[in-house]
Design an enzyme around this catalytic site. Sequence first.
Site, PDB file in Angstrom:
ATOM      1  N   THR A 310       0.819  -1.066  -0.128  1.00 40.60           N
ATOM      2  CA  THR A 310      -0.153   0.130  -0.128  1.00 40.60           C
ATOM      3  C   THR A 310       0.996   1.321   0.048  1.00 40.60           C
ATOM      4  O   THR A 310       0.763   2.149  -0.842  1.00 40.60           O
ATOM      5  CB  THR A 310      -0.884  -0.032   1.063  1.00 40.60           C
ATOM      6  OG1 THR A 310      -1.671  -1.296   1.215  1.00 40.60           O
ATOM      7  CG2 THR A 310      -1.955   1.061   1.190  1.00 40.60           C
ATOM      8  N   TRP A 313       2.665   1.605  -3.371  1.00 39.01           N
ATOM      9  CA  TRP A 313       1.647   2.162  -4.301  1.00 39.01           C
ATOM     10  C   TRP A 313       1.889   3.442  -4.435  1.00 39.01           C
ATOM     11  O   TRP A 313       1.490   4.011  -5.571  1.00 39.01           O
ATOM     12  CB  TRP A 313      -0.041   1.532  -4.063  1.00 39.01           C
ATOM     13  CG  TRP A 313      -0.722   1.784  -5.066  1.00 39.01           C
ATOM     14  CD1 TRP A 313      -0.989   1.292  -6.120  1.00 39.01           C
ATOM     15  CD2 TRP A 313      -1.852   2.888  -5.063  1.00 39.01           C
ATOM     16  NE1 TRP A 313      -2.096   1.928  -7.123  1.00 39.01           N
ATOM     17  CE2 TRP A 313      -2.493   2.941  -6.052  1.00 39.01           C
ATOM     18  CE3 TRP A 313      -1.834   4.166  -4.177  1.00 39.01           C
ATOM     19  CZ2 TRP A 313      -3.289   4.045  -6.470  1.00 39.01           C
ATOM     20  CZ3 TRP A 313      -2.481   5.084  -4.695  1.00 39.01           C
ATOM     21  CH2 TRP A 313      -3.610   5.122  -5.761  1.00 39.01           C
ATOM     22  N   HIS A 314       1.838   4.433  -3.525  1.00 40.30           N
ATOM     23  CA  HIS A 314       1.714   5.759  -3.415  1.00 40.30           C
ATOM     24  C   HIS A 314       2.861   6.375  -4.091  1.00 40.30           C
ATOM     25  O   HIS A 314       2.940   7.588  -4.481  1.00 40.30           O
ATOM     26  CB  HIS A 314       1.582   6.048  -1.883  1.00 40.30           C
ATOM     27  CG  HIS A 314       0.196   5.996  -1.358  1.00 40.30           C
ATOM     28  ND1 HIS A 314      -0.294   4.584  -1.150  1.00 40.30           N
ATOM     29  CD2 HIS A 314      -0.758   6.807  -1.367  1.00 40.30           C
ATOM     30  CE1 HIS A 314      -1.664   4.923  -0.600  1.00 40.30           C
ATOM     31  NE2 HIS A 314      -1.877   6.179  -0.822  1.00 40.30           N
ATOM     32  N   GLY A 315       3.867   5.673  -4.163  1.00 42.17           N
ATOM     33  CA  GLY A 315       4.901   6.344  -4.675  1.00 42.17           C
ATOM     34  C   GLY A 315       6.243   5.718  -4.756  1.00 42.17           C
ATOM     35  O   GLY A 315       6.509   4.575  -3.905  1.00 42.17           O
ATOM     36  N   PHE A 452       0.666   9.208  -9.413  1.00 41.99           N
ATOM     37  CA  PHE A 452       0.200   7.891  -9.161  1.00 41.99           C
ATOM     38  C   PHE A 452      -0.184   7.277 -10.641  1.00 41.99           C
ATOM     39  O   PHE A 452      -1.078   6.586 -10.595  1.00 41.99           O
ATOM     40  CB  PHE A 452      -0.767   7.679  -8.184  1.00 41.99           C
ATOM     41  CG  PHE A 452      -0.304   8.293  -6.972  1.00 41.99           C
ATOM     42  CD1 PHE A 452      -0.889   9.034  -6.014  1.00 41.99           C
ATOM     43  CD2 PHE A 452       0.930   7.837  -6.422  1.00 41.99           C
ATOM     44  CE1 PHE A 452      -0.448   9.637  -4.892  1.00 41.99           C
ATOM     45  CE2 PHE A 452       1.554   8.149  -5.231  1.00 41.99           C
ATOM     46  CZ  PHE A 452       0.726   9.264  -4.352  1.00 41.99           C
TER      47      PHE A 452
END
Lengths: 452, 362
Positions: A310, A313-315, A452
């Site tokens: 998670t 996924w954000h960066g 994203f």
Amino acid sequence: MLFSSLSFLFYFFPAVLLIHYFLPQGWQNPFLFLASLVFYAWGDARYIPLFFALLAVDWGAGLLLEKTKTPWRRKLCLALGVGANMGSLLFYKYIGFFLETLGLNGAVPLHPSLPLGISFFTFQAVGYLVDVYRGETRCEKDPIAFGTFLFLFPQLIAGPIVRYRDLAVSLHRRRKPGGQALESGMACFVAGLASKVLLANPLGELSAEMKALSGDAGAALIFLLAYGLQIYFDFMGYSIMAVGMGRMLGFSFPRNFRHPYAASSVTDFWRRWHITLSGWFRDYVYIPLGGNRRGTGRTLLNMLIVWGLTGFWHGAGWNFILWGLWYFFCLTLDKFVLEKRSFPSWTRRGWMLFSVAVGWGLFSADSAFGGAWLLKSLAGLHFSGRALFFLRDYGALLAVSVLLCVPKLVEKGKALMRRRPAVRLVSVLGLMALCLAALAESSYNPFLYFHF
Amino acid sequence: MRKAPLFCAVMALLLILLAFQLLLPPRETSALENRVLAQRPHFSLSALTDSHWSDSFEAFAADQMPARDVFVSIYTGMRALAGHRLTNDVISGAEGRLFDRGDGWSGRSVRQNAAALADLQAQTGVPVYLLAVPSAAAVYPEALPRWAPGADEGALLGIAEEEIQVIPLLSALEAAKGEGPLYYLTDHHWTARGARVGYLSVCAALGLAPAQEWPLQTLPGFHGSFFARCPVPWQKADAFSYPETAGIRLIAEGREKDGLVDREQLKGRDWYASLLYGNHGMMELINEKEGEGTLFVIKDSYANALLPALARHYHRIVAVDARYFSGNIVDAVKESKGDKVLCINGVSSLASGRTLALLEGL
């Protein structure tokens, strides 16, 4: 194209919504697909071929998954489909990061730029494929309808992550939203726009000013407050603009935020923040790994994987991974300690606010330990007048923002609007005018979650 | 659509504004912002995917927004009502006085510029004096909101004093505060009265007997540079004063001008730019009747309010604006045969960049 830009608000939004409303059924999907392509390609069409390729692969894989009954063939189909999507995501978003971490970025100078919206696009596609594989939804045979689902402009760039089954019915009938849907949709859209333009953007100015005052403990605290509020109103604003536009187009998108800062615990926070993302990880990663049904050790491992991913996924950065892992720690503490003993509710809420604040410290940094300036400033305990100047300057904004995080007040406001349509009309029109005024004043308006 | 009044109202608002944007002739410049406005870029299908084109289109949509100035005033007014005292780096102080936010000014720049002047003095052998004009924040600190970001201009002047002769000015300005506004409320420049204090300080330093003031013309309703950045609708306006001179000729970039004040500019927005017809790379003030000798001046816009008074004392003033002058400054000083060099620069420009240090020859 950005929702909070004048080219969108004057040239795209009214035309597309009105034309769509009056089109007969057979024309609505192609029109919407084309409009979404224009929206996406605006200013940069480099990645259209990539997305079309993924579209074709996903559509084909969906058809095969439904037609084929042989288990190994279905597994292969799923693997190829998921592989194509995740492979593209891994390559375009993370290859630079991987190479740098392994020290290979000198030898292999690969640094592709990030296709806008790839994180949302691929996650939606993978969710669709897994749902078809599990038999939870029929596949989409119509390529135009499928393309409309994946490219739908309200949620293409910044979510919410929509499941195919939420749109399946709407994609195949003439979408003519009734008066109620148009009214609430427009109110949602303007509320989201105001949230972004009138709250998030000025809060961003304040965060930037506080960051520049590094060394000041007051500035560090104000930074955490301003940044936390900014990112909430920014992202929540975009999400409810998407919901509003969806409604005005005849779709029903899920809510992505539910007053997260009013959560009673860290666990509750993640049921209210970026709901579609945590739902996606739950349904497509956590549960397939076994969830909490294989003993404590395995549960912990599963949670570690999910939260690491998670964050990632954000960066493509260590600070994001650390942010995810920090929440893994906080959630485990919550699940295995705080929930078991009967601690008073204010401790869990206090711990929630503290973890979220620390989280934003990690998230806002440019590098793994870029957030250290916050710690140094707080430890120094040096309070200057300069931070007070900005606190006073932005005081009204901060107060309004904090009040808008309180569910009771927001619900009371909404109820008032429902009771008095005249008040609602004047308020919404006034907010729109103010948003236009703010946009006239500054035409450039980046959205935080855009990488994203 | 009676079932959806809100939807129709918002759509109507957007469509009406769109119609105005497409049907009304586009504005070419914004007097308020003092810049040229973006025009509609030429459309072609391939342009849709070109980022330059989409950026130009966005700029066009924003710049050609119908009633743009009204919208900007509404937004700035709303911010002021919400308690903001800092907008676009302009601080709103007491009694309608606006200030420049000075916290980005650097002592290093001041030192580099002052050292450049010392270098000029060494190379030419001509004594160089610096009249560093402080900003309103140094003279009216009591009107600043508490804890406002700003620079310590006394300290910056101290740095300059270490490198070159600095004409004392700040204490004279502080002493003259009671006689009337020394700086405009809505502009970063000093008023005619403030410039007079500067002139008297220069006379004291250069050993000149102060001459009588030129008669002043006053125009009410001036909204200056600060207002352009922070156009709060209820901002108090200034009364702009300019001198009525006689017998002084202005030659700018080789062309003679009609008088020292550009009347055309007074019909626009930025009235201060009317003084000496604005800023030129090189200009001369010739006084045929009175005055003797030549003075060489390195200036920025602060000097425009002061030079007409100084022109009484010299037959010729050669003035160079460091931002626009492209020649060799050492040669220019030598050619002018001036016996003194006077540098009149605001502390703001001395502290914001190496403008003087970048002059050719230094």
